[in-house]
Design a protein around this motif. Structure first.
Motif, PDB file in Angstrom:
ATOM      1  N   GLY A 237     -14.522  35.362  18.360  1.00 52.10           N
ATOM      2  CA  GLY A 237     -13.805  35.281  19.623  1.00 52.10           C
ATOM      3  C   GLY A 237     -14.245  34.109  20.462  1.00 52.10           C
ATOM      4  O   GLY A 237     -13.911  34.023  21.637  1.00 52.10           O
ATOM      5  N   ALA A 238     -14.996  33.195  19.851  1.00 52.97           N
ATOM      6  CA  ALA A 238     -15.572  32.081  20.607  1.00 52.97           C
ATOM      7  C   ALA A 238     -14.489  31.165  21.145  1.00 52.97           C
ATOM      8  O   ALA A 238     -13.555  30.796  20.437  1.00 52.97           O
ATOM      9  CB  ALA A 238     -16.533  31.291  19.722  1.00 52.97           C
ATOM     10  N   ALA A 239     -14.627  30.812  22.400  1.00 52.47           N
ATOM     11  CA  ALA A 239     -13.769  29.838  23.067  1.00 52.47           C
ATOM     12  C   ALA A 239     -14.429  29.517  24.397  1.00 52.47           C
ATOM     13  O   ALA A 239     -15.254  30.298  24.890  1.00 52.47           O
ATOM     14  CB  ALA A 239     -12.360  30.384  23.288  1.00 52.47           C
ATOM     15  N   SER A 240     -14.081  28.393  24.965  1.00 51.50           N
ATOM     16  CA  SER A 240     -14.651  28.035  26.253  1.00 51.50           C
ATOM     17  C   SER A 240     -14.268  29.076  27.300  1.00 51.50           C
ATOM     18  O   SER A 240     -13.113  29.474  27.397  1.00 51.50           O
ATOM     19  CB  SER A 240     -14.153  26.660  26.681  1.00 51.50           C
ATOM     20  N   GLY A 241     -15.249  29.518  28.063  1.00 46.89           N
ATOM     21  CA  GLY A 241     -15.006  30.503  29.106  1.00 46.89           C
ATOM     22  C   GLY A 241     -15.151  31.931  28.675  1.00 46.89           C
ATOM     23  O   GLY A 241     -15.053  32.835  29.499  1.00 46.89           O
ATOM     24  N   VAL A 242     -15.419  32.178  27.403  1.00 45.74           N
ATOM     25  CA  VAL A 242     -15.538  33.549  26.919  1.00 45.74           C
ATOM     26  C   VAL A 242     -16.810  34.201  27.470  1.00 45.74           C
ATOM     27  O   VAL A 242     -17.870  33.579  27.550  1.00 45.74           O
ATOM     28  CB  VAL A 242     -15.547  33.567  25.376  1.00 45.74           C
TER      29      VAL A 242
END
Length: 280
Positions: A237-242
């Motif tokens: 689920g990695a993404a910027s802002g996670v």
């Protein structure tokens, strides 16, 4: 000590992680201020297959718009208007992620999590239950000394939506007090057990100088699904802002400990910056 898995209907209550951003791609999920089950506001996400925690977040930066900016973190009236849901504003701030751990501290698992974070030189957020913090003050001190951010997760981990205003104060107030007594600083963040919020908890938390903190990726580690599954849910689920939800207490968290050892270096190798939010 009540752990997240002990409440029927937890899947519904976990659908909380609010987002409000400047780009059209930013998604929003909110908890009903009246205490009814959380619901999706984004039609696209509402139709996604699988549990909400499995939905991959789109790239975005992370920060919270404060309710309590400029006020001391002590018991004082909140400046109106007080919002009724957590708001997460996520402009593009690069590949930053936040790791959070709930329900601790626990003498079996928390030290191992601290050691892994220390090994890789990153900081996380620990949302502590007051009864655990009071019993394990040495661990609370260790978390603070390592530079991690400590948040309020209530005293006994109740379903806050069922509490009166006095009941909410009884859960949040003593928890903040024990954290301040041990660390020298009152917590600036709090997270509702089960992700179940109501207006009373927002208002009282704000009056105590705390911002609400939700999450966007749930590892579901409390179900003990296996180390490999937790690893896939973390970097998966990695993404910027996670904001990643895991647990260091509330049951056998040995799988969570082992998973963190595997996925944290993967995230760092992929160029993610593990950080904690800052109050403005």
């Amino acid at each position: 000590m009540k752990s997240d898995q002990r409440l029927p209907g937890r899947r519904t209550l976990l659908r909380l992680a609010a987002g409000l951003g400047t780009a059209a791609a930013v998604r929003m999920i909110v908890a009903d201020p009246a205490g009814t089950p959380a619901r999706y506001l984004d039609p696209a996400m509402a139709g996604a297959a699988g549990p909400p925690s499995a939905v991959r977040a789109r790239p975005a930066g992370y920060r919270l718009q404060p309710m309590t900016a400029g006020a001391p973190a002590r018991f004082r009236p909140a400046a109106p208007p007080v919002r009724t849901r957590p708001i997460e504003e996520r402009p593009d701030l690069g590949r930053a992620m936040v790791l959070t751990f709930d329900d601790g501290p626990d003498p079996l698992c928390t030290p191992h999590i601290l050691a892994t974070l220390r090994e890789h030189g990153v900081h996380a957020m620990f949302f502590l239950c007051g009864e655990m913090a009071n019993d394990k003050q040495d661990l609370v001190r260790a978390i603070a000394e390592d530079g991690h951010t400590i948040g309020n997760h209530s005293w006994t981990h109740p379903l806050v939506t069922k509490l009166s205003r006095a009941g909410v104060r009884d859960e949040l107030g003593p928890t903040s007090e024990v954290i301040e007594r041990v660390t020298g600083a009152a917590p600036l963040w709090y997270r509702a057990p089960y992700g179940a919020w109501k207006r009373n908890s927002f208002e009282i938390g704000a009056a105590m100088g705390m911002e609400p903190m939700a999450w966007t990726v749930d590892t579901l580690d409390w179900t003990e699904p296996g180390v490999g599954t937790i690893v896939r849910r973390g970097p998966g689920g990695a993404a910027s802002g996670v904001v990643v939800l895991s647990h260091d207490a509330g049951g056998d968290r040995s799988q969570s400990v082992a998973a963190l050892r595997r996925y944290l270096p993967e995230l760092l190798d992929d160029g993610y910056r593990i950080t904690v939010p800052r109050r403005r």
